[in-house]
Design a protein around this motif. Structure first.
Motif, mmCIF file in Angstrom:
data_model
loop_
_atom_site.group_PDB
_atom_site.id
_atom_site.type_symbol
_atom_site.label_atom_id
_atom_site.label_comp_id
_atom_site.label_asym_id
_atom_site.label_seq_id
_atom_site.Cartn_x
_atom_site.Cartn_y
_atom_site.Cartn_z
ATOM 1 N N GLY B 80 1.878 -22.037 10.735
ATOM 2 C CA GLY B 80 2.772 -20.894 10.599
ATOM 3 C C GLY B 80 2.262 -19.640 11.261
ATOM 4 O O GLY B 80 1.190 -19.613 11.873
ATOM 5 N N ALA B 81 3.052 -18.585 11.122
ATOM 6 C CA ALA B 81 2.691 -17.284 11.697
ATOM 7 C C ALA B 81 1.556 -16.660 10.886
ATOM 8 O O ALA B 81 1.537 -16.746 9.658
ATOM 9 N N VAL B 82 0.621 -16.042 11.603
ATOM 10 C CA VAL B 82 -0.534 -15.407 10.959
ATOM 11 C C VAL B 82 -0.659 -13.985 11.481
ATOM 12 O O VAL B 82 -0.600 -13.756 12.690
ATOM 13 N N PHE B 83 -0.837 -13.037 10.562
ATOM 14 C CA PHE B 83 -1.085 -11.641 10.952
ATOM 15 C C PHE B 83 -2.598 -11.435 10.967
ATOM 16 O O PHE B 83 -3.250 -11.470 9.916
ATOM 17 N N HIS B 84 -3.138 -11.247 12.168
ATOM 18 C CA HIS B 84 -4.589 -11.119 12.328
ATOM 19 C C HIS B 84 -4.938 -9.635 12.325
ATOM 20 O O HIS B 84 -4.873 -8.966 13.354
ATOM 21 N N GLN B 85 -5.307 -9.130 11.153
ATOM 22 C CA GLN B 85 -5.612 -7.712 11.057
ATOM 23 C C GLN B 85 -7.007 -7.486 10.491
ATOM 24 O O GLN B 85 -7.865 -6.917 11.152
ATOM 25 N N SER B 86 -7.214 -7.931 9.274
ATOM 26 C CA SER B 86 -8.510 -7.725 8.630
ATOM 27 C C SER B 86 -9.000 -9.079 8.149
ATOM 28 O O SER B 86 -8.696 -9.501 7.032
ATOM 29 N N GLU B 87 -9.730 -9.744 9.016
ATOM 30 C CA GLU B 87 -10.111 -11.124 8.730
ATOM 31 C C GLU B 87 -11.266 -11.530 9.622
ATOM 32 O O GLU B 87 -11.577 -10.842 10.606
ATOM 33 N N THR B 193 -4.546 -13.961 -1.509
ATOM 34 C CA THR B 193 -5.557 -13.000 -1.928
ATOM 35 C C THR B 193 -6.500 -12.725 -0.757
ATOM 36 O O THR B 193 -6.297 -13.230 0.349
ATOM 37 N N SER B 194 -7.501 -11.896 -1.003
ATOM 38 C CA SER B 194 -8.461 -11.557 0.061
ATOM 39 C C SER B 194 -9.832 -11.362 -0.569
ATOM 40 O O SER B 194 -9.957 -11.219 -1.800
ATOM 41 N N LEU B 195 -10.849 -11.338 0.267
ATOM 42 C CA LEU B 195 -12.201 -11.191 -0.266
ATOM 43 C C LEU B 195 -12.389 -9.839 -0.952
ATOM 44 O O LEU B 195 -13.048 -9.745 -1.981
ATOM 45 N N SER B 196 -11.815 -8.785 -0.373
ATOM 46 C CA SER B 196 -12.014 -7.471 -1.001
ATOM 47 C C SER B 196 -11.338 -7.416 -2.375
ATOM 48 O O SER B 196 -11.846 -6.768 -3.291
ATOM 49 N N ARG B 197 -10.212 -8.113 -2.528
ATOM 50 C CA ARG B 197 -9.564 -8.152 -3.843
ATOM 51 C C ARG B 197 -10.390 -8.953 -4.846
ATOM 52 O O ARG B 197 -10.536 -8.570 -5.999
ATOM 53 N N LEU B 198 -10.925 -10.077 -4.376
ATOM 54 C CA LEU B 198 -11.681 -10.935 -5.289
ATOM 55 C C LEU B 198 -13.010 -10.315 -5.684
ATOM 56 O O LEU B 198 -13.464 -10.458 -6.816
ATOM 57 N N LEU B 199 -13.644 -9.630 -4.734
ATOM 58 C CA LEU B 199 -14.981 -9.082 -4.996
ATOM 59 C C LEU B 199 -14.930 -7.629 -5.475
ATOM 60 O O LEU B 199 -15.962 -7.052 -5.826
#
Lengths: 99, 254
Positions: B80-87, B193-199
């Motif tokens: 699928g489509a992926v938004f590559h911004q903060s990754e 989710t994202s790493l900054s949210r989890l951590l």
């Protein structure tokens, strides 16, 4: 006539299609979506060979062609595609019934 | 005995070069000119990549992307489509006859994704592979992956989210039904989710790519050979960026 549709049949990712029909037969079809088909380029051969397929035979023909072209599929099945095509075809017919 | 693996940290590039370099690496490994390769990279400017089979104009609002300075590119992999911004993005290329290369695609995703699971564990995040091609933490998607097989090799690339701006992402993407846009946004906020949210803290590209590098080595028993891409690969990547990935004939082929 041109038939378009999309959906997520059971076991499939999002599938979209645009098909040209002659009666109940496919004249041409492009299948799009976030599924996987490896090798990718072979899928274009599969689409081309769906030409002439009766709508009632799409599931079997799609599966047969995937085997013929040695395409490994994830997120798309012949049954799922056939289901979407049939739903769009039925919908187009009900929209064109005479009053 | 550990498996020899070339390690590339290629920094930030635009979408066309990034996809060109992944393909150039695939070609180099296929020719026997390079070891199996693990690459880490980022995207500058931000970009949306779409899967090989997706329709660009029905998935992406091209005018909105232009307004935001976001590149758009079609991948050689499905999905699928992926938004590559903060990754952090990675790619891994292996010959199909490599001991780590499962012939079955699903099994292959499962094996290679263990590198990401191990890398996330090093950051204190408990995650697991979720077939077909995702990794989830706390039941929410944190990594998406896509694989193809060409020239006798496997190419798998994927992303690990550092942060995610779902509202911006949906201002750039089209949805199958505009009437259901609000629900689509709410669904993604619930499912991703994202790493900054989890951590509960900011995480950096360097911190996460270092953890992933160690995670892949641990899970796949890799011994790295840190290198720069060969000059021939860079030239080929530039050529592919220009003639394929930035070309409308490719971008708009579906």
């Amino acid at each position: 006539m041109t038939l378009q549709g999309f959906g997520k049949p059971p076991g499939c990712k999002l599938i979209r299609f645009t098909a040209e029909l002659n009666g109940n037969h496919i004249e041409g079809i492009q299948i799009r979506g976030d599924f996987f088909a490896v090798p990718e380029e072979a899928f274009e051969g599969l689409e081309a060979e769906l030409r002439g397929t009766d709508l009632s035979q799409v599931a079997e023909r799609f599966t047969e062609l995937a085997e013929k072209f040695h395409i490994e599929l994830q997120g798309i099945t012949g049954t799922g595609l056939a289901e979407l095509l049939m739903a769009a075809w039925m919908n187009s017919r009900s929209n064109h019934q005479p009053e | 005995m550990a498996y020899q693996c070339r390690l590339l940290h290629t920094g930030y590039h635009n979408a066309f070069y990034n996809m060109g370099l992944d393909q150039a690496i695939l070609e180099a490994v296929a020719e026997g000119a390079a070891f199996p390769t693990l690459r880490f990279y980022g995207w500058q400017p931000s970009a949306i990549s779409i899967g090989y089979f997706q329709g660009m104009t029905e998935e992406v609002d091209l005018a909105a992307c232009r307004d935001h300075g976001v590149d758009t590119v079609r991948r050689i992999t499905g999905g699928g489509a992926v938004f590559h911004q903060s990754e952090v993005t990675y790619s891994m290329v292996l010959p199909l006859d490599h001991p780590l290369a499962d012939q079955n695609i699903l099994a292959s995703y499962g094996r290679l994704c263990q590198g990401i699971v191990a890398g996330l564990a090093r950051l204190g995040v408990s995650a697991e592979f979720a077939p077909i091609n995702d990794i989830v933490a706390g039941g929410k998607k944190i990594s998406g992956n896509a694989q193809t097989r060409k020239l006798g090799c496997i190419l798998q690339h994927g992303t690990i989210l550092l942060d995610v701006d779902v509202d911006l992402m949906f201002s750039l993407l089209r949805v199958p039904s505009e009437k259901a846009r609000g629900k689509a946004i709410a669904d993604v906020k619930e499912r991703v989710t994202s790493l900054s949210r989890l951590l509960l803290r900011p995480v950096t590209f360097d911190e996460v790519s270092a953890a992933l590098e160690a995670g892949f080595a641990e899970a796949l028993n890799l011994e790295y050979r840190p290198q720069e891409p060969a000059e021939t690969e860079c030239v080929r990547a530039e050529e592919l960026a220009r003639t394929r990935f930035a070309d409308e004939g490719w971008t708009l082929k579906r």
